[in-house]
Every structure is written in structure tokens, then in C-alpha cells.
Design a protein around this motif. Structure first.
Motif, short mmCIF file in Angstrom:
data_model
loop_
_atom_site.label_atom_id
_atom_site.label_comp_id
_atom_site.label_asym_id
_atom_site.label_seq_id
_atom_site.Cartn_x
_atom_site.Cartn_y
_atom_site.Cartn_z
N PRO A 279 -31.35 9.03 3.89
CA PRO A 279 -32.74 9.49 3.76
C PRO A 279 -33.25 10.02 5.10
CG PRO A 279 -32.65 7.10 3.80
CD PRO A 279 -31.24 7.57 3.71
N VAL A 280 -34.20 10.94 5.04
CA VAL A 280 -34.76 11.55 6.23
C VAL A 280 -36.18 11.00 6.46
CG1 VAL A 280 -35.43 13.72 7.35
CG2 VAL A 280 -33.42 13.65 5.83
N TYR A 281 -36.43 10.55 7.70
CA TYR A 281 -37.73 10.00 8.07
C TYR A 281 -38.31 10.80 9.23
CZ TYR A 281 -36.01 5.78 5.63
OH TYR A 281 -35.51 4.89 4.72
N THR A 282 -39.64 10.94 9.21
CA THR A 282 -40.28 11.46 10.42
C THR A 282 -40.29 10.35 11.45
OG1 THR A 282 -42.49 10.74 9.73
CG2 THR A 282 -41.76 12.96 9.04
N LEU A 283 -40.44 10.71 12.70
CA LEU A 283 -40.47 9.70 13.76
C LEU A 283 -41.64 8.75 13.56
CD1 LEU A 283 -39.21 8.65 16.37
CD2 LEU A 283 -40.66 10.26 17.64
N GLN A 284 -42.77 9.30 13.10
CA GLN A 284 -43.95 8.48 12.87
C GLN A 284 -43.70 7.49 11.73
OE1 GLN A 284 -47.49 10.72 11.96
NE2 GLN A 284 -48.77 8.89 11.68
N LYS A 285 -43.05 7.96 10.66
CA LYS A 285 -42.76 7.08 9.53
C LYS A 285 -41.81 5.97 9.95
CE LYS A 285 -42.93 5.93 5.16
NZ LYS A 285 -44.18 5.41 4.56
N PHE A 286 -40.82 6.33 10.76
CA PHE A 286 -39.86 5.34 11.27
C PHE A 286 -40.59 4.23 12.02
CE2 PHE A 286 -37.93 4.39 15.46
CZ PHE A 286 -36.92 3.51 15.06
N GLN A 287 -41.51 4.61 12.89
CA GLN A 287 -42.23 3.62 13.69
C GLN A 287 -43.15 2.76 12.81
OE1 GLN A 287 -44.00 6.32 16.52
NE2 GLN A 287 -42.28 6.10 17.98
#
Length: 455
Positions: A349-357
Motif C-alpha cells: 500500500p502507498v501512504y503519504t508521509l503525513q498519513k504514515f506519521q
């Protein structure tokens, strides 16, 4: 997988250096498949006699029986034994160096005197004329393992060894081979026209005369240097068509049955490195390493120092190594298929950096980022201590991982591949993965589009 590693994979998929030599599109060989029947009509009790090559059947079945019978009733003198061994190698080289490597493959040039010697020595093996033998062998190389192969190995060991000589197959079923050079060779044509005289004299009469006039053993010369030697020469050289296709390894190509084997090399006077030979048939060598047994190569090379052979053909080492490397790659790919490298990048899956944090902060996940990929290290026991992991949770630790704190080993990177659970959107690895997917789809489209296919 690091960004650098991904770049390498991407470049290899986009521009493989061996694209012009890929073999995936070759038609499947007829190895290990059912070949058509040997004859155009079913064999019955009424017609089987016309399918039998009676001359060769009688020759190949009677000589072993006669050799055993007369050898048991004839005293073997020491000088006759030495002469038998010497004449065995002479006639074997007549086939391997003469019929095979010179006339069938033109792997070197030689003087007229050398041609005459090889012609006479090869005749002493009683394996057919130069033209007949070379025509069949050229067809064997062009149509290897197919129905058009005169001694196709997929038909079984016995057939490829000698069974093919015991039958009369329709000439139309044997693959075409160009023999214009042999038909215009006066020596080849003279031997072909009077082959039975050549073969009878060199097989039986000549060895008896040498032993008789040399040390008074006409009978021993006929029995041992003639009859018994003939049987050994027959089955030694027949093994080039049978044994060389059944035992050994395939260091240059495994598309067809020829194999490399030191055992076969010993049996066949050096013709055992058959996988190499089928890949590079015009090379005067069969074995290319100094410690590989190939007396035929040594014989041809030795004659070159005397000026009796010249223009010895060898394939460039670079071309030989290409085949070796491709086979090694194939073996490595097979091993890799059995190993677990974690999920494919395209399946993550692909996450934005903000979503990851956010996920790390709200769900208490033990995630870190390295080279654009997200790893779950919750169950990982870091050998340097837990504080290194705790410090990196929710952060991009690429610089620290690649030398800022410690330049991690290849084993550490491989271990991490089993822990990756996502990709950061917009990262280099994400962009490269997208490009590879797009290229794959474009290739599929081109392959299915008929006008492009025919360009």
C-alpha cells in the motif's frame, strides 16, 4: 530493497543488456515429448523387413559376437596389444578429428597429406563414408532433438546410440543439411565412391598386415587390432550421440539435450563436452580448460606446430562467457524463487508521509522509513539495543541506516525486506515502481497489437 537496488532492478527491466539474445521466445524443443512414429506407415510382420537396414544390422550385431568368439581362441601377444591400442586411437581420431571436426564442422584447415591420413584412419572405423557421416551429423546439429534429427536423443538411449542405424527411415524425414562443399571435394567423393574397399582394407586387412609383417602375428592383428578394436571404436564414438546427451551438466544452454561430462570425454576420445560443442560447433576444441580431457584437440593443435593443420577456429571468450553467465543467472533465478523476499513493491500500500506519521502516533505502530519504504519493526530485536529503534519510530532513518549512524550490512537489508509493509507516496522507489508497472503494461499492449508485432 533500497532506492539504489530498485534503480538497478528498474534499469534491468527497462533495458536488459542481453535483450538481443533472450531465448524466452524460442519454440519449445521436442525434448521429453512424444515424437512422431519413425516410419510413415505402421510396422507389421509383412513390412518390417523393408524397414530394417540389413547391412548395418548384420555388421553391428555380428562383429561383437565374432570378436568374443575369436578373441577367446587367439593368443594375444604384447606387441599386438600395443598395436591394437595405437590403432584404436588412430581410427578414433580419424572420426573425431577427421569426420567430425574437420569435414562435418570445418573447424580448421589442413594439408592434403593430413586429409589423406584422416580419410584412411576414419575408414578404419567402418562408420560410413565421409559424405554420409557428415551429412547426418550436420542434420543432427541443425535439427537437434526433433523428428528430423537422424539420431534424436528423445527417442531413447538405444535409438540414439545405434538403433537409428539399424533401420531405413524415409529420406524425406531426415532434416536437410547443406553438403555442397563435400560434394565438390575430390577426396571425399573418391572415398564415397569406393567406400567399401576403403573400409574393408583399413578395418581388417591393414591391421593384420602390420602385425603379420611386423612380428609374425597375422591372426592376432586381424582379431585384436581389427575385429575387437572395431567394436570398441564403434561404441566409443556412438556414445557421442547417446551418452553425451544423457549424463552431465549444461553450463552453456539447457534448451536441448547435449551435456558436458568428463566421463563421456574419456569414453569418446575427448568428445564429452557436448554442451559446449553444440553451442559452438565450429570451435576446433571440445574442451576449453587445460584440465579437461580432449586428445582430439591436442592432436589437432600438435599438428598445427608441424604446419599440417592451420586456421584453427576458436570462439571468442567473451561469447562463450555470455552463455555461462546466462545459465548462472537462470540457476540464481531458480534459487531466488524458493526464497522469501517479502511482499512485492507493487503489492504494498502507498501512504503519504503525513498519513504514515498519523498512523504511528495514533495507533502506536512501530514503523520506520528507509529509502522510501515503510518497515514494521515491532517484533525485531535490534542487535545494537532497543534505543536505536525507539529513536527511529515514525521517522525517516535513511541517512542513519546508510552510514549516518551505522552503514548496515547486506544481511540486515535482506532481513528488512521481510518487514516492509508500505511505500511512501512520491518517494523515488514509488516513482520507479510506477514507471516499471507502466512499462510492463505498455509491453503487454505492444505484444497483443498485431501491426506492431509485424513491423
Amino acid at each position: 530493497m533500497s532506492a539504489t537496488e530498485t534503480q538497478v532492478v528498474y534499469e534491468k527491466q527497462k533495458f536488459p543488456p542481453y535483450a538481443y539474445t533472450k531465448t524466452e521466445n524460442r519454440q519449445p524443443p521436442m525434448v521429453n515429448t512424444d515424437l512422431p512414429p519413425l516410419f510413415d506407415e505402421p510396422t507389421t510382420l509383412k513390412n518390417f523387413t523393408k524397414h530394417v537396414n540389413w547391412f548395418q544390422t548384420i555388421l553391428l550385431t555380428s562383429t561383437p559376437l565374432l570378436a568374443i568368439y575369436y578373441a577367446s581362441k587367439t593368443h594375444l601377444q604384447t606387441k599386438t596389444l600395443y598395436w591394437t591400442v595405437l590403432y584404436y586411437f588412430a581410427t578414433a581420431l580419424g572420426i573425431t578429428a577427421g569426420y567430425h571436426r574437420y569435414w562435418a564442422h570445418r573447424s580448421y584447415e589442413c594439408t592434403k597429406l593430413t586429409q589423406i591420413f584422416l580419410c584412411l584412419a576414419g575408414s578404419g572405423a567402418f562408420e560410413g563414408s565421409i559424405q554420409w557421416w557428415s551429412r547426418g551429423h550436420r542434420a543432427h546439429h541443425r535439427w537437434t532433438d526433433s523428428d528430423k534429427d537422424p539420431y534424436a536423443a528423445p527417442r531413447g538411449f538405444f535409438f540414439s546410440h545405434m538403433g537409428w542405424m539399424l533401420i531405413n527411415r524415409p529420406k524425406s524425414r531426415i532434416g536437410y543439411a547443406d553438403t555442397a562443399d563435400l560434394r565438390s571435394d575430390p577426396l571425399v567423393q573418391f572415398q564415397h565412391r569406393y567406400y567399401l574397399y576403403f573400409a574393408t582394407f583399413m578395418t581388417f586387412i591393414f591391421p593384420a598386415l602390420v602385425a603379420g609383417f611386423g612380428w609374425g602375428d597375422f591372426k592376432g592383428g586381424f582379431v585384436f587390432a581389427g575385429l575387437c578394436r572395431l567394436v570398441f571404436v564403434h561404441h566409443a564414438t556412438f556414445c557421442v550421440n547417446s551418452l553425451a546427451h544423457y549424463i552431465g551438466d549444461t553450463p552453456y544452454d539447457d534448451f536441448h539435450t547435449p551435456k558436458n561430462s568428463w566421463i563421456t570425454a574419456i569414453v569418446t576420445c575427448g568428445e564429452g563436452y557436448h554442451n559446449f560443442h553444440h553451442e559452438f560447433p565450429q570451435d576446433y576444441r571440445n574442451a576449453i580448460l587445460w584440465n579437461q580431457y580432449d586428445p582430439t584437440k591436442w592432436f589437432i593443435k600438435a599438428l598445427s606446430y608441424l604446419g599440417m593443420t592451420y586456421d584453427l577456429i576458436t570462439f571468442p571468450a567473451n561469447e562463450i562467457q555470455k552463455g555461462e553467465v546466462q545459465m548462472l543467472e537462470k540457476q540464481v533465478d531458480e534459487i531466488k524463487r524458493k526464497l522469501k523476499f517479502g511482499k512485492s513493491l507493487n503489492d504494498l500500500p502507498v501512504y503519504t508521509l503525513q498519513k504514515f506519521q498519523e498512523i504511528v502516533a495514533n495507533e502506536n505502530k512501530k514503523w520506520i522509513v528507509l529509502d522510501g519504504m515503510i518497515y514494521d519493526v515491532e517484533k525485531f530485536n535490534h542487535p545494537g539495543g532497543t534505543k536505536y529503534l525507539e529513536f527511529g519510530i515514525g521517522r525517516d532513518m535513511t541517512k542513519s541506516f546508510n552510514g549516518g549512524v551505522y552503514n548496515h550490512s547486506n544481511a540486515a537489508r535482506n532481513l528488512l525486506s521481510s518487514m516492509r509493509i508500505g511505500v511512501i507516496q512520491g518517494s523515488e522507489v514509488h516513482l520507479m515502481g510506477t514507471a516499471v508497472s507502466q512499462q510492463a503494461k505498455a509491453n503487454e499492449y505492444d505484444a497483443s497489437f498485431e501491426p506492431i508485432k509485424k513491423r
